[in-house]
Design an enzyme around this catalytic site. Structure first.
Site, PDB file in Angstrom:
ATOM      1  N   TYR A 279       6.280  -3.398   8.335  1.00 29.91           N
ATOM      2  CA  TYR A 279       4.747  -3.173   8.055  1.00 29.91           C
ATOM      3  C   TYR A 279       4.458  -2.773   6.588  1.00 29.91           C
ATOM      4  CZ  TYR A 279       5.394   1.956   8.636  1.00 29.91           C
ATOM      5  OH  TYR A 279       5.898   3.148   8.267  1.00 29.91           O
ATOM      6  N   CYS A 280       3.335  -2.766   6.305  1.00 20.21           N
ATOM      7  CA  CYS A 280       2.975  -2.388   5.178  1.00 20.21           C
ATOM      8  C   CYS A 280       1.517  -1.938   4.867  1.00 20.21           C
ATOM      9  CB  CYS A 280       3.098  -3.681   4.132  1.00 20.21           C
ATOM     10  SG  CYS A 280       2.092  -4.912   4.467  1.00 20.21           S
ATOM     11  N   ARG A 281       0.742  -2.151   4.048  1.00 20.47           N
ATOM     12  CA  ARG A 281      -0.462  -1.529   3.937  1.00 20.47           C
ATOM     13  C   ARG A 281      -1.819  -1.843   4.969  1.00 20.47           C
ATOM     14  NH1 ARG A 281      -0.024  -2.054  -2.703  1.00 20.47           N
ATOM     15  NH2 ARG A 281       1.474  -0.133  -3.075  1.00 20.47           N
TER      16      ARG A 281
ATOM     17  N   LEU B  66      -0.144   0.608   8.062  1.00 19.38           N
ATOM     18  CA  LEU B  66      -0.111   2.083   8.600  1.00 19.38           C
ATOM     19  C   LEU B  66      -1.725   2.669   8.614  1.00 19.38           C
ATOM     20  CD1 LEU B  66       1.978   4.252   9.278  1.00 19.38           C
ATOM     21  CD2 LEU B  66       1.023   5.374   7.171  1.00 19.38           C
TER      22      LEU B  66
END
Lengths: 249, 249
Positions: A178-180, A208
């Site tokens: 996962y990232c931003r 997140l």
DNA sequence: ATCATGTTCCATAGATCTATAGAATAAAGT
DNA sequence: ACTTTATTCTATAGATCTATGGAACATGAT
């Protein structure tokens, strides 16, 4: 007879203060970064490629609109998003842009990341599988952002180091990256790489901030439950406790 | 090595197209109106106090950002919000402004409407009470907005005519008034008037857009189930059917 | 065809915004 | 007291935005 003409004009002017922040691409970029973690002016300028004074000027504008707040530490000033509403708003902006602007989808697609995007893992599915220990969750954002808040049990694997550290990942376990957020391409990029090397990997839906907004647990600090590299526990100052679940205000 | 630098810059530029719309108070005002009902350029200019050409120019900006769409009819051009996402975004903007800008609350309070705001009726409560026939629901927005969509069973009582038509309201039934949204003061104003005249009256939480976004039924057309004035049913052309509940796209 | 109506296009003066260099501050170090 | 270090303030040239009058365009009506 017009109703409350004067009051309403003021009101719209106030709303426009917020518009003023997101009228400049760099300010959106800054806001985006600040929704992930607080940073110093210097760091922000470097991350966005702005001259220091220019970045500072942009931050002043954002501050006047009350979308960011500061914290002083020694001679440094750290900026951060002023509350969760701000991140929610940035999320709404992203959603609207994806819904209404074909160009956005097009840009996202133009940066080809294979089929990494096609089947994403939902938050609830991930949560369930974490509990069964069936997955390795990796946070591919820069390390500062991981430190400022991450999914419990996730390990920090900034994309730029992923390739070099591939051997730390078990080939038999599925990897969820996962990232931003939905418009961030770090996770798809990571997944594309992992797949190319024979891993079973998928992206988490969104990033997140959305996880946090869903009221799911978030942990902060640099340490992660590393089963492989027990890595002498750092001095402790970066190890704030995990604040769990929803602060709904 | 920076990642997808070029793509991301484009991306933020796209997001800024949306910011461009809400950087000007009058454009927010226009967008607000368009979230209630579609209107011709002329009507919009009149409603916002803009010169025709200026209003047109603003609408072009909004159109380029794809936040509004047009429909031509004869020589006239009707503008409308481009989808529910737009209204949701405007809602998010309002929420953020109320959360972060003390000035907004202050302005709202400065326009005193007594205690009309203190105890609002929730949507679910209203829905339940409508079914028991315990309330009279009045839509105090301008008639065009009522026609474009209103709560089923609500009657159109634009504030400016409310006083003259007070006798149409039963003193024994509680009145629930609603308007455009949380930042709109029409309903509080109406409630203040009603209370001064001895009615038991309250405002609905938020306004019609939020009601619609909650997936609750919305009815359109000018006719309302008037128990008092049976009023010969109009020619029918204005009587579009009620589209119920959520169109979630 | 010609006219009327509603809207958009065009040109422009005035206002506002942006980037940036250099000066000014402010808080630690020495 | 000085010197550093990180940031903000100031001034400014250049770019962009806004309001507006008048021309130009469509689309119906006559």
């Amino acid at each position: 007879m017009e109703h409350d003409t004067e009051g309403r004009a003021d009101l719209y002017e106030q709303l426009a203060r917020i518009g003023k922040v997101i009228v400049h691409p760099k300010r959106i970029e800054l806001l985006d970064l600040l929704c992930q973690a607080e940073r110093s002016v210097e760091a922000l300028a470097a991350a966005t490629g702005l001259k220091l004074t220019t970045a500072s000027a942009h931050l002043q504008v954002m501050r006047q609109a009350r979308l960011v707040e500061i914290r002083r530490e020694k001679t440094r000033v750290f900026y951060r998003a002023a509350g969760e509403e701000v991140c929610r708003f940035v999320g709404a902006l992203n959603d609207l842009a994806r819904a209404r602007l074909a160009e956005v989808d097009q840009i996202l697609r133009s940066i080809d990341t294979g089929s990494a995007d096609t089947e994403r893992v939902s938050r609830s599915e991930l949560l369930a599988r974490i509990q069964h220990g069936e997955v390795v969750v990796i946070d591919v954002r820069p390390e500062e952002e991981y430190a400022a808040g991450h999914i419990p049990s996730a390990r920090s694997f900034p994309v730029e180091h992923l390739e070099a550290r591939l051997d730390e990942l078990d080939l038999n376990l599925e990897v969820v990256a996962y990232c931003r957020g939905p418009l961030c391409l770090l996770a798809p990029e990571a997944v594309a790489l992992l797949r190319a090397r024979g891993h079973h990997a998928r992206c988490l839906e969104d990033g997140l901030p959305e996880w946090r907004q869903a009221g799911l647990p978030v942990e902060s600090g640099l340490d992660s439950p590393l089963p492989l590299k027990p890595k002498a526990c750092p001095s402790g100052e970066v190890r704030r406790s995990s604040r769990t679940a929803g602060r709904r205000r």
